[in-house]
Write a protein that holds these residues in place. Structure first.
Motif, short mmCIF file in Angstrom:
data_model
loop_
_atom_site.label_atom_id
_atom_site.label_comp_id
_atom_site.label_asym_id
_atom_site.label_seq_id
_atom_site.Cartn_x
_atom_site.Cartn_y
_atom_site.Cartn_z
N PRO A 237 44.44 47.56 50.35
CA PRO A 237 43.09 48.10 50.51
C PRO A 237 42.07 47.26 49.74
N LYS A 238 40.91 47.15 50.29
CA LYS A 238 39.86 46.39 49.61
C LYS A 238 39.42 47.13 48.35
N SER A 239 39.08 46.37 47.32
CA SER A 239 38.58 46.92 46.06
C SER A 239 39.56 47.91 45.43
N ASN A 240 40.87 47.65 45.60
CA ASN A 240 41.85 48.53 44.95
C ASN A 240 41.84 48.28 43.44
N TRP A 241 42.41 49.21 42.69
CA TRP A 241 42.31 49.16 41.23
C TRP A 241 43.03 47.95 40.64
N VAL A 242 44.10 47.49 41.29
CA VAL A 242 44.83 46.33 40.76
C VAL A 242 43.94 45.10 40.79
N ASP A 243 43.32 44.83 41.93
CA ASP A 243 42.46 43.66 42.06
C ASP A 243 41.23 43.75 41.17
N ARG A 244 40.77 44.97 40.91
CA ARG A 244 39.54 45.14 40.14
C ARG A 244 39.77 45.18 38.63
N ARG B 126 53.61 47.28 44.80
CA ARG B 126 52.68 48.01 45.67
C ARG B 126 51.85 49.03 44.90
N TRP B 127 51.54 48.77 43.63
CA TRP B 127 50.67 49.67 42.90
C TRP B 127 49.27 49.69 43.48
N ASP B 128 48.95 48.64 44.24
CA ASP B 128 47.64 48.60 44.91
C ASP B 128 47.63 49.41 46.20
N ARG B 129 48.78 49.96 46.58
CA ARG B 129 48.91 50.76 47.81
C ARG B 129 49.67 52.04 47.49
N PRO B 130 48.99 53.04 46.99
CA PRO B 130 49.68 54.24 46.51
C PRO B 130 50.30 55.10 47.59
#
Length: 313
Positions: free
Chosen positions: A14-21, A35-39
């Motif tokens: 997903p865009k702007s997920n918490w991992v990337d941010r 996949r912590w960026d995809r709960p």
């Protein structure tokens, strides 16, 4: 084709997920691997635990499921989903490199080495084991018994058109564990919940698999999406209908009340919406419908929780 951009973001996250941010740079590749960026994945693993624990509480006449157990199930779901994804990516790294949606994942893109992924897998598995050891001995052995399905799953897409069935056997295991954690044994009620969960999983993962069906056909990966093809909607109706009947039978066997069945009916309406809305040739739509199964699971949970709160005592 490697689709990793300069920041290392994964193409299907997903865009702007918490991992990337927010995650520190050193953690990001491993967080993406787990996949912590995809709960949605841990939600789908956690929800059968939540249903089962709440149904068990309802059967016992308790107002609420054991909150300590719920916390452990959540931690365990995150840890074991991450371990499962890491293991899956190790096994599938050559296939992932050949599929557009997965070529940017940490291993095929070179963000994480094979050795580093193996160490990370062990650490996550140990975290899951630590969680499991908090339960009674029956539940500990029951949890360990699920590992065979987890280990087999990545290989099933190479040898059968039904890898989604094996995923269901693994991902629905919490329907047994939630009950066993409270009772220290099993009965027909959680078994029905488990069997229904398997059918539900086949349904939602077939929707998910339609995203990759062209690439899968080229590289030789098999799936129910390719098997069902244009008839997927009718198969979906059958699987979701069967799941609803099995969930209802489990509720009856656990002596659940009206509110639990109200949640089941509301959930059935959501599943019917999925089947009607499905466009198997629209990958973005398939992903949205797949993710909406978290909402279905929460609807079912809300009905069970309301039943426990209102009818306990």
């Amino acid at each position: 084709m490697n689709e990793t951009n300069q920041s290392g973001m994964v193409a299907d996250a997903p865009k702007s997920n918490w991992v990337d941010r927010f995650a520190p740079e050193w953690l990001k590749p491993y967080a993406r691997l787990a996949r912590w960026d995809r709960p949605i994945g841990w939600w789908l693993l956690f929800l059968p635990c939540l249903w089962s624990a709440t149904l068990a509480a309802d059967a016992k006449g308790f107002y609420l499921p054991n909150l300590w157990h719920i916390a452990l199930f959540w931690i365990g779901s995150v840890a074991m989903r991450g371990a499962g994804c890491t293991y899956n990516d190790l096994v599938d790294r050559d296939i992932d490199a050949a599929v557009a949606r997965t070529a940017s994942r940490p291993i095929p893109s070179g963000q994480v080495s094979v050795a580093g992924a193996k160490v990370f897998l062990v650490l996550q598995a140990l975290a899951g084991l630590l969680v499991l050891l908090q339960f009674n001995i029956f539940t500990i052995w029951l949890g360990i018994a699920s590992l065979g399905f987890v280990a087999a799953y990545p290989f099933m897409k190479r040898i059968t058109d039904w890898p989604q069935l094996v995923l269901g056997l693994a991902f629905s295991w919490g329907a047994l564990v939630g009950w066993a954690a409270l009772f220290g044994s099993l009965s027909l009620a959680p078994v029905c919940l488990y069997l229904g969960g398997i059918l539900w999983t086949i349904g939602y993962d077939t929707i998910y698999a339609h995203q990759d069906k062209e690439d899968d056909a080229v590289v030789g990966v098999r799936s129910t999406a390719l098997l069902f093809g244009a008839a997927t909607r009718y198969w979906l109706i059958a699987f979701y209908g069967g799941a609803t009947l099995l969930f209802g039978l489990g509720f009856i066997l656990a002596d659940a009340g009206l509110f639990a069945f109200g949640g089941l009916v509301a959930g059935l309406a959501h599943l019917a919406w999925q089947a009607i809305r499905l466009d198997i040739d629209n990958a973005d739509d398939c992903l949205r419908l797949f993710k909406s199964n978290r909402d279905y699971g929460l609807i079912l949970f809300a009905g069970l929780l309301a039943d426990a709160l209102i009818t306990a005592g």
